[in-house]
Motif scaffolding. Structure first.
Motif, PDB file in Angstrom:
ATOM      1  N   UNK A 299       0.943  -1.474  -0.081  1.00 27.41           N
ATOM      2  CA  UNK A 299       0.234   0.142  -0.118  1.00 27.41           C
ATOM      3  C   UNK A 299       0.848   1.142  -0.260  1.00 27.41           C
ATOM      4  N   UNK A 300       1.851   1.266   0.926  1.00 27.54           N
ATOM      5  CA  UNK A 300       2.867   2.455   0.491  1.00 27.54           C
ATOM      6  C   UNK A 300       3.123   2.970  -0.655  1.00 27.54           C
ATOM      7  N   UNK A 301       3.471   1.222  -1.740  1.00 28.09           N
ATOM      8  CA  UNK A 301       3.993   2.218  -2.484  1.00 28.09           C
ATOM      9  C   UNK A 301       3.003   2.596  -3.716  1.00 28.09           C
ATOM     10  N   UNK A 302       1.778   2.473  -3.601  1.00 23.06           N
ATOM     11  CA  UNK A 302       0.491   2.548  -4.411  1.00 23.06           C
ATOM     12  C   UNK A 302      -0.072   4.039  -3.679  1.00 23.06           C
ATOM     13  N   UNK A 303      -0.171   4.746  -3.030  1.00 20.94           N
ATOM     14  CA  UNK A 303      -0.607   5.790  -2.547  1.00 20.94           C
ATOM     15  C   UNK A 303      -0.627   7.379  -2.592  1.00 20.94           C
ATOM     16  N   UNK A 304       1.259   6.563  -3.142  1.00 17.52           N
ATOM     17  CA  UNK A 304       1.993   7.652  -3.389  1.00 17.52           C
ATOM     18  C   UNK A 304       1.521   8.356  -5.105  1.00 17.52           C
ATOM     19  N   UNK A 305       1.089   6.915  -5.778  1.00 17.43           N
ATOM     20  CA  UNK A 305       0.834   6.400  -7.264  1.00 17.43           C
ATOM     21  C   UNK A 305      -0.392   7.818  -7.198  1.00 17.43           C
ATOM     22  N   UNK A 306      -1.481   7.680  -6.197  1.00 19.46           N
ATOM     23  CA  UNK A 306      -2.474   8.717  -6.398  1.00 19.46           C
ATOM     24  C   UNK A 306      -2.513  10.171  -6.628  1.00 19.46           C
ATOM     25  N   UNK A 307      -2.432  10.555  -7.605  1.00 19.72           N
ATOM     26  CA  UNK A 307      -2.009  12.119  -7.457  1.00 19.72           C
ATOM     27  C   UNK A 307      -3.351  13.028  -7.727  1.00 19.72           C
ATOM     28  N   UNK A 308      -3.381  14.075  -7.528  1.00 16.14           N
ATOM     29  CA  UNK A 308      -5.057  14.829  -8.167  1.00 16.14           C
ATOM     30  C   UNK A 308      -5.361  14.290  -9.248  1.00 16.14           C
ATOM     31  N   UNK A 309      -4.681  14.142 -10.184  1.00 16.17           N
ATOM     32  CA  UNK A 309      -4.766  14.019 -11.711  1.00 16.17           C
ATOM     33  C   UNK A 309      -6.076  12.852 -11.487  1.00 16.17           C
ATOM     34  N   UNK A 310      -5.160  11.534 -11.242  1.00 12.71           N
ATOM     35  CA  UNK A 310      -6.291  10.634 -11.156  1.00 12.71           C
ATOM     36  C   UNK A 310      -7.498  11.015  -9.853  1.00 12.71           C
ATOM     37  N   UNK A 311      -7.587  11.315  -9.168  1.00 13.95           N
ATOM     38  CA  UNK A 311      -8.628  11.831  -8.837  1.00 13.95           C
ATOM     39  C   UNK A 311      -9.432  12.857  -9.213  1.00 13.95           C
ATOM     40  N   UNK A 312      -9.439  13.404  -9.461  1.00 14.86           N
ATOM     41  CA  UNK A 312      -9.933  14.573 -10.896  1.00 14.86           C
ATOM     42  C   UNK A 312     -10.567  13.737 -12.050  1.00 14.86           C
ATOM     43  N   UNK A 313      -9.841  12.862 -12.505  1.00 20.85           N
ATOM     44  CA  UNK A 313      -9.860  11.908 -13.405  1.00 20.85           C
ATOM     45  C   UNK A 313     -11.279  10.879 -12.920  1.00 20.85           C
ATOM     46  N   UNK A 314     -11.284  10.454 -11.784  1.00 21.93           N
ATOM     47  CA  UNK A 314     -12.073   9.360 -11.230  1.00 21.93           C
ATOM     48  C   UNK A 314     -13.418  10.434 -11.076  1.00 21.93           C
ATOM     49  N   UNK A 315     -13.573  11.449 -10.863  1.00 19.22           N
ATOM     50  CA  UNK A 315     -14.659  12.448 -10.891  1.00 19.22           C
ATOM     51  C   UNK A 315     -14.894  12.702 -12.173  1.00 19.22           C
ATOM     52  N   UNK A 316     -14.275  12.954 -13.352  1.00 18.15           N
ATOM     53  CA  UNK A 316     -14.777  13.456 -14.278  1.00 18.15           C
ATOM     54  C   UNK A 316     -15.625  12.073 -14.667  1.00 18.15           C
TER      55      UNK A 316
ATOM     56  N   UNK B  38     -17.077   9.561 -12.703  1.00 11.74           N
ATOM     57  CA  UNK B  38     -18.128   9.186 -11.956  1.00 11.74           C
ATOM     58  C   UNK B  38     -19.222  10.759 -12.730  1.00 11.74           C
ATOM     59  N   UNK B  39     -18.936  11.738 -13.137  1.00 11.48           N
ATOM     60  CA  UNK B  39     -20.083  12.435 -13.694  1.00 11.48           C
ATOM     61  C   UNK B  39     -20.294  11.537 -15.162  1.00 11.48           C
ATOM     62  N   UNK B  40     -19.882  11.180 -15.666  1.00  9.06           N
ATOM     63  CA  UNK B  40     -20.058  10.682 -16.864  1.00  9.06           C
ATOM     64  C   UNK B  40     -20.963   8.980 -16.729  1.00  9.06           C
TER      65      UNK B  40
END
Length: 174
Positions: free
Chosen positions: A133-150, A152-154
Motif C-alpha cells: 500500500x505504501x507504493x500505491x498511495x503516492x501514485x494516486x495523484x490529484x490527476x487520478x482523483x480528477x479523472x475519477x470525478x469526471x 463518475x459524472x459521466x
C-alpha cells in the motif's frame, strides 16, 4: 526463444536421449563423443532449469502484466524446489525492465479509471497482486482523483438519461 535441441548420450554403456533448450546448448556447446565430467553436467542441468524458469516467466508476462510478487508465486507453484533460481530470474527480469511494479501501478490505475472503476477498487486489486500500500498511495495523484470525478459524472449523467422515465425516488436510488 524456446527452441530445443536433442542430444544422445551414453552413461554406463546405456544410450539415452535428453532434450534441452537452445539457450542452454549455446552456454555449453558440446561436440560429438565429448566426455563430460559430473561438475559440468550439474552446471548444465542447473543452467537448463534457469532457462526453463525464465522461458515460463516470459510466457506469463506475454499474456498479462503481473507484479513481481504474483510472478514469484506462480513460479514457486510451477517449480517448487527452485527458489534460488526463481529469485535470480526475477532479478534479471527486473533489470531488463520486464517487471516494473511502479509502471504496473500507473498502468493499472489509468486503465481501470478509463473502464469506470473507482480508485478504492483499483487499490484493492493492486493489493491483491501483492503490491504494498505504501507504493500505491503516492501514485494516486490529484490527476487520478480528477479523472475519477469526471468518470463518475459521466456515469451519473448516463444513468440519469437511462432512468428518466422512472419516478424520482427510484431514479435517485439507481
Amino acid at each position: 526463444n524456446g527452441s530445443k535441441v536433442q542430444f544422445e548420450y551414453e552413461f554406463n554403456n546405456e544410450e539415452n536421449k535428453i532434450v534441452i533448450l537452445l539457450n542452454t546448448y549455446l552456454d555449453f556447446p558440446f561436440y560429438a563423443n565429448q566426455i563430460v565430467d559430473s561438475s559440468i553436467w550439474k552446471e548444465m542441468l542447473s543452467k537448463e532449469k534457469y532457462h526453463q524458469i525464465y522461458e515460463y516467466a516470459v510466457s506469463i508476462l506475454k499474456r498479462k502484466d503481473v507484479s513481481s510478487f504474483l510472478l514469484k508465486e506462480k513460479l514457486d507453484k510451477k517449480f517448487p524446489s527452485s527458489k534460488r533460481i526463481i529469485k535470480d530470474v526475477i532479478i534479471e527480469l527486473e533489470c531488463k525492465n520486464l517487471i516494473n511494479d511502479n509502471n504496473l501501478i500507473e498502468q493499472h490505475l489509468k486503465k481501470g479509471l478509463n473502464n469506470f472503476k473507482g480508485l478504492e477498487k483499483l487499490k484493492y486489486e493492486l493489493l491483491n497482486q501483492g503490491i504494498d500500500e505504501n507504493e500505491i498511495l503516492p501514485k494516486i495523484t490529484d490527476d487520478f482523483l480528477d479523472i475519477e470525478k469526471d468518470k463518475a459524472y459521466i456515469l451519473a449523467t448516463k444513468q440519469m438519461r437511462l432512468s428518466k422515465n422512472l419516478e424520482f425516488k427510484k431514479m435517485r436510488d439507481k
